[in-house]
Design a protein around this motif. Structure first.
Motif, mmCIF file in Angstrom:
data_model
loop_
_atom_site.group_PDB
_atom_site.id
_atom_site.type_symbol
_atom_site.label_atom_id
_atom_site.label_comp_id
_atom_site.label_asym_id
_atom_site.label_seq_id
_atom_site.Cartn_x
_atom_site.Cartn_y
_atom_site.Cartn_z
ATOM 1 N N PRO A 80 21.572 68.674 -17.575
ATOM 2 C CA PRO A 80 22.763 67.875 -17.256
ATOM 3 C C PRO A 80 22.837 67.619 -15.757
ATOM 4 O O PRO A 80 22.772 68.550 -14.964
ATOM 5 C CB PRO A 80 23.912 68.768 -17.731
ATOM 6 C CG PRO A 80 23.318 69.611 -18.813
ATOM 7 C CD PRO A 80 21.891 69.832 -18.403
ATOM 8 N N VAL A 81 22.957 66.357 -15.369
ATOM 9 C CA VAL A 81 22.914 66.022 -13.944
ATOM 10 C C VAL A 81 24.228 66.364 -13.264
ATOM 11 O O VAL A 81 25.276 66.438 -13.902
ATOM 12 C CB VAL A 81 22.555 64.535 -13.708
ATOM 13 C CG1 VAL A 81 21.166 64.239 -14.233
ATOM 14 C CG2 VAL A 81 23.589 63.595 -14.311
ATOM 15 N N SER A 82 24.117 66.593 -11.991
ATOM 16 C CA SER A 82 25.318 66.864 -11.193
ATOM 17 C C SER A 82 25.930 65.564 -10.716
ATOM 18 O O SER A 82 27.045 65.524 -10.260
ATOM 19 C CB SER A 82 24.955 67.721 -9.976
ATOM 20 O OG SER A 82 24.350 68.920 -10.397
ATOM 21 N N GLY A 83 25.153 64.505 -10.785
ATOM 22 C CA GLY A 83 25.673 63.220 -10.350
ATOM 23 C C GLY A 83 25.526 63.033 -8.860
ATOM 24 O O GLY A 83 26.016 62.091 -8.292
ATOM 25 N N GLY A 84 24.855 63.934 -8.212
ATOM 26 C CA GLY A 84 24.676 63.755 -6.769
ATOM 27 C C GLY A 84 25.890 64.192 -5.997
ATOM 28 O O GLY A 84 25.814 65.032 -5.118
ATOM 29 N N HIS A 85 27.010 63.613 -6.257
ATOM 30 C CA HIS A 85 28.222 64.029 -5.549
ATOM 31 C C HIS A 85 29.454 63.762 -6.378
ATOM 32 O O HIS A 85 29.579 62.672 -6.883
ATOM 33 C CB HIS A 85 28.329 63.311 -4.206
ATOM 34 C CG HIS A 85 29.506 63.786 -3.432
ATOM 35 N ND1 HIS A 85 29.446 64.854 -2.587
ATOM 36 C CD2 HIS A 85 30.770 63.371 -3.413
ATOM 37 C CE1 HIS A 85 30.644 65.062 -2.064
ATOM 38 N NE2 HIS A 85 31.475 64.167 -2.548
#
Lengths: 82, 140
Positions: free
Chosen positions: A77-82
């Protein structure tokens, strides 16, 4: 056929490497590769149900076929960068 | 020479650099967004964040996002730079710049870029705190 498997983030930490080569029978698909990875790495197996996968940098379903030389990225699951 | 529109960098980011990639004589509105590392996340008392990216795919996805937005909002130019590696509280993890002839589309484009990046970019962050560390999962 030889598939390059990429591990990231928590998966990379569990597996201990950021990539490895996996041998798969011709005609194998993503699901088969994941099953093989789970069987060979029991500590990684619990994380696999939550991942998405990309083949050659394009998101695909588990039924996607694989070809010799493909790059299979296991995407937690990605963190979304920010 | 124009700055790169899309970049994944392991050095400090610059608003000036992303801005340079989007400004032009026809574009009167410029909007930027900076995403900075916060002290309080899932882990209390964050000491640092580590960002990891599937670099080639992130570049591809960010390029797609930029292309999509520029198609949806004609006249707009969007640039996105994301940092990877170890960052301290207050450092910029991502900078976005969007320019358009008028301000409406510039605001829309900037918002769209950061929103789409959050759900589609193969980037992971690990919060490292005083007491422990945790990989963060995107929510909402």
């Amino acid at each position: 056929m030889q598939i390059k498997v990429l591990y990231f983030a928590a998966l990379r930490e569990r597996r201990g490497v950021s990539f490895e080569t996996v041998d798969l029978p011709a005609g194998g698909d993503v699901a088969m590769a994941l099953a093989m990875i789970a069987k060979n790495n029991p500590n990684v197996a619990p994380l696999l149900p939550r991942i998405q996968v990309a083949v050659n940098q394009v998101m695909v379903a588990a039924t996607a076929p694989l070809s010799d030389g493909d790059e299979l990225a296991l995407i937690p699951p990605v963190s979304g960068g920010h | 020479m124009a700055a790169a529109r899309i970049a994944v960098l392991d050095r400090p980011l610059s608003l000036d650099v992303v801005t340079e990639a989007v400004v032009g004589p026809e574009r009167g509105g410029l909007v930027t967004f900076t995403g900075m590392v916060r002290r309080h996340g899932k882990v209390p008392d964050v000491v640092r964040l580590e960002y990891e990216a599937y670099r080639e795919m992130t570049e591809r996805v960010l390029t797609e996002i930029g292309d999509e937005i520029e198609r949806e909002l004609p006249g707009v130019r969007v640039a996105i730079h994301h940092r990877v590696g170890s960052l301290h509280v207050g450092e910029a993890a991502v900078v976005v710049a969007a320019a358009a002839p008028h301000r409406g589309p510039a605001f829309e484009a900037c918002r769209a870029a950061i929103d789409r990046l959050k759900s589609r970019a193969p980037i992971w962050k690990k919060e490292i705190g005083e007491a422990g560390a945790e990989w963060i999962e995107h929510c909402c």
